[in-house]
Design an enzyme around this catalytic site. Structure first.
Site, PDB file in Angstrom:
ATOM      1  N   ASP A  21       0.836  -1.203   0.000  1.00 46.43           N
ATOM      2  CA  ASP A  21       0.000   0.000   0.000  1.00 46.43           C
ATOM      3  C   ASP A  21       0.876   1.260   0.000  1.00 46.43           C
ATOM      4  O   ASP A  21       1.870   1.326   0.729  1.00 46.43           O
ATOM      5  CB  ASP A  21      -0.891   0.022   1.245  1.00 46.43           C
ATOM      6  CG  ASP A  21      -1.781  -1.211   1.351  1.00 46.43           C
ATOM      7  OD1 ASP A  21      -1.488  -2.241   0.719  1.00 46.43           O
ATOM      8  OD2 ASP A  21      -2.781  -1.141   2.093  1.00 46.43           O
ATOM      9  N   HIS A  23      -0.647   4.703  -0.093  1.00 50.23           N
ATOM     10  CA  HIS A  23      -1.373   5.670   0.738  1.00 50.23           C
ATOM     11  C   HIS A  23      -0.789   7.082   0.694  1.00 50.23           C
ATOM     12  O   HIS A  23      -0.452   7.679   1.723  1.00 50.23           O
ATOM     13  CB  HIS A  23      -1.433   5.183   2.200  1.00 50.23           C
ATOM     14  CG  HIS A  23      -2.441   4.099   2.433  1.00 50.23           C
ATOM     15  ND1 HIS A  23      -3.749   4.180   1.993  1.00 50.23           N
ATOM     16  CD2 HIS A  23      -2.333   2.900   3.055  1.00 50.23           C
ATOM     17  CE1 HIS A  23      -4.396   3.079   2.342  1.00 50.23           C
ATOM     18  NE2 HIS A  23      -3.571   2.277   2.970  1.00 50.23           N
ATOM     19  N   ASN A  76      -9.078  -1.381  -1.438  1.00 47.47           N
ATOM     20  CA  ASN A  76     -10.342  -0.986  -0.804  1.00 47.47           C
ATOM     21  C   ASN A  76     -10.497   0.536  -0.740  1.00 47.47           C
ATOM     22  O   ASN A  76     -11.618   1.047  -0.769  1.00 47.47           O
ATOM     23  CB  ASN A  76     -10.483  -1.616   0.585  1.00 47.47           C
ATOM     24  CG  ASN A  76      -9.384  -1.226   1.539  1.00 47.47           C
ATOM     25  OD1 ASN A  76      -8.215  -1.404   1.223  1.00 47.47           O
ATOM     26  ND2 ASN A  76      -9.739  -0.700   2.701  1.00 47.47           N
ATOM     27  N   HIS A  77      -9.377   1.280  -0.682  1.00 44.33           N
ATOM     28  CA  HIS A  77      -9.501   2.742  -0.647  1.00 44.33           C
ATOM     29  C   HIS A  77      -9.933   3.310  -2.008  1.00 44.33           C
ATOM     30  O   HIS A  77     -10.688   4.277  -2.048  1.00 44.33           O
ATOM     31  CB  HIS A  77      -8.202   3.380  -0.146  1.00 44.33           C
ATOM     32  CG  HIS A  77      -8.068   3.271   1.347  1.00 44.33           C
ATOM     33  ND1 HIS A  77      -8.287   4.314   2.211  1.00 44.33           N
ATOM     34  CD2 HIS A  77      -7.772   2.206   2.126  1.00 44.33           C
ATOM     35  CE1 HIS A  77      -8.122   3.901   3.468  1.00 44.33           C
ATOM     36  NE2 HIS A  77      -7.791   2.626   3.440  1.00 44.33           N
ATOM     37  N   HIS A 188      -2.472  -4.588   2.126  1.00 40.94           N
ATOM     38  CA  HIS A 188      -3.685  -4.286   2.903  1.00 40.94           C
ATOM     39  C   HIS A 188      -3.505  -4.339   4.416  1.00 40.94           C
ATOM     40  O   HIS A 188      -3.952  -3.453   5.113  1.00 40.94           O
ATOM     41  CB  HIS A 188      -4.829  -5.207   2.476  1.00 40.94           C
ATOM     42  CG  HIS A 188      -6.146  -4.899   3.121  1.00 40.94           C
ATOM     43  ND1 HIS A 188      -6.722  -3.644   3.053  1.00 40.94           N
ATOM     44  CD2 HIS A 188      -7.000  -5.671   3.841  1.00 40.94           C
ATOM     45  CE1 HIS A 188      -7.877  -3.674   3.707  1.00 40.94           C
ATOM     46  NE2 HIS A 188      -8.068  -4.881   4.198  1.00 40.94           N
TER      47      HIS A 188
HETATM   48 MN   LIG Z   1      -6.181  -1.676   2.073  1.00 44.68          MN
END
Ligand SMILES: [Mn+2]
Length: 228
Positions: A21, A23, A76-77, A188
């Site tokens: 990830d 982010h 999922n984001h 994740h």
């Molecule tokens: Mn995630």
């Protein structure tokens, strides 16, 4: 309909890496790539998704998605951003608490552009390597046999949710693995060091966190150069 699984042929000229990830920390990712001697002319980088939220550079996601050597899947984001932009019910307080403030405050037209780009991302990729096929999903595999993945993702919302949201394999320490693959790479769930269960590699070592780092897993060797 969006392609759910994208196949990549063997990279005959350079190296292939997977990263966990991101982010919103693309500057840190760029530093990690530099440390690994990443060569954009011949190397490829596969992202397990969650490019956005939490970090300060989420808006750069579109620029990265346009790079010819960068191949991401939907985390999922991205899934939440798509839902939010389409007006589907999203718990906005929870979304902001999980780093979505940048998206909530974007002008509507910009929000739609991001959501369209995220909706074009597949949920899975598979990459040919000299030692066999490597799969990439954001969170976990909904199937025990990779050959069933496409049908499963197409037919079942629960399978798509498991692919993007599940933490079950790590929590259960399920070493059963996924047949039909040399390795499956997922992110994740943050881990201090990469965790391998069966043939499933969990590589989100929190490059976006204060004390974390990006793991760049070499898909040919299934090893990552140590970078602390
Ligand atoms: Mn995630």
């Amino acid at each position: 309909m969006t392609t759910l699984l994208v196949h990549h042929e063997l990279n005959r000229h350079g190296r292939d890496f997977a990263v966990g990830d991101i982010h919103g920390h693309f500057t840190r990712l760029r530093t990690a790539l530099d440390h690994a001697g990443f060569d954009p002319a011949i190397d490829r980088l596969f992202s397990v998704g969650d490019l956005v939220d939490r970090g300060p550079e989420s808006e750069q996601a579109l620029d990265w998605l346009a790079l010819p050597w960068f191949h991401a899947i939907r985390g999922n984001h991205e899934d939440i951003a798509i839902r939010y932009a389409r007006g589907n019910p999203v718990d906005q307080t929870n979304y902001i608490a999980n780093g979505g403030a940048w998206f909530v405050t974007l002008p509507l037209a910009r929000r739609r552009i991001y959501a369209e780009a995220f909706a074009r991302l597949p949920l899975a990729r598979e990459i040919e390597t000299p030692a066999g096929l490597v799969g990439i999903l954001h969170a976990d595999s909904p199937v025990r046999d990779w050959s069933r993945l496409c049908w499963s993702l197409r037919l079942w919302r629960a399978a798509r949710d498991r692919a993007m949201w599940s933490r079950a394999r790590l929590q259960d320490e399920d070493a059963g693995g996924v047949a039909g693959l040399r390795a499956l790479v997922v992110g994740h769930t943050p881990v201090e060091d990469p965790v391998v269960l069966g043939n499933v590699h969990h590589i989100d070592t929190g490059g976006w966190m204060q004390d974390g780092r990006f793991t760049l897993l070499d898909l040919a060797t299934l090893r990552a150069p140590a970078m602390r």
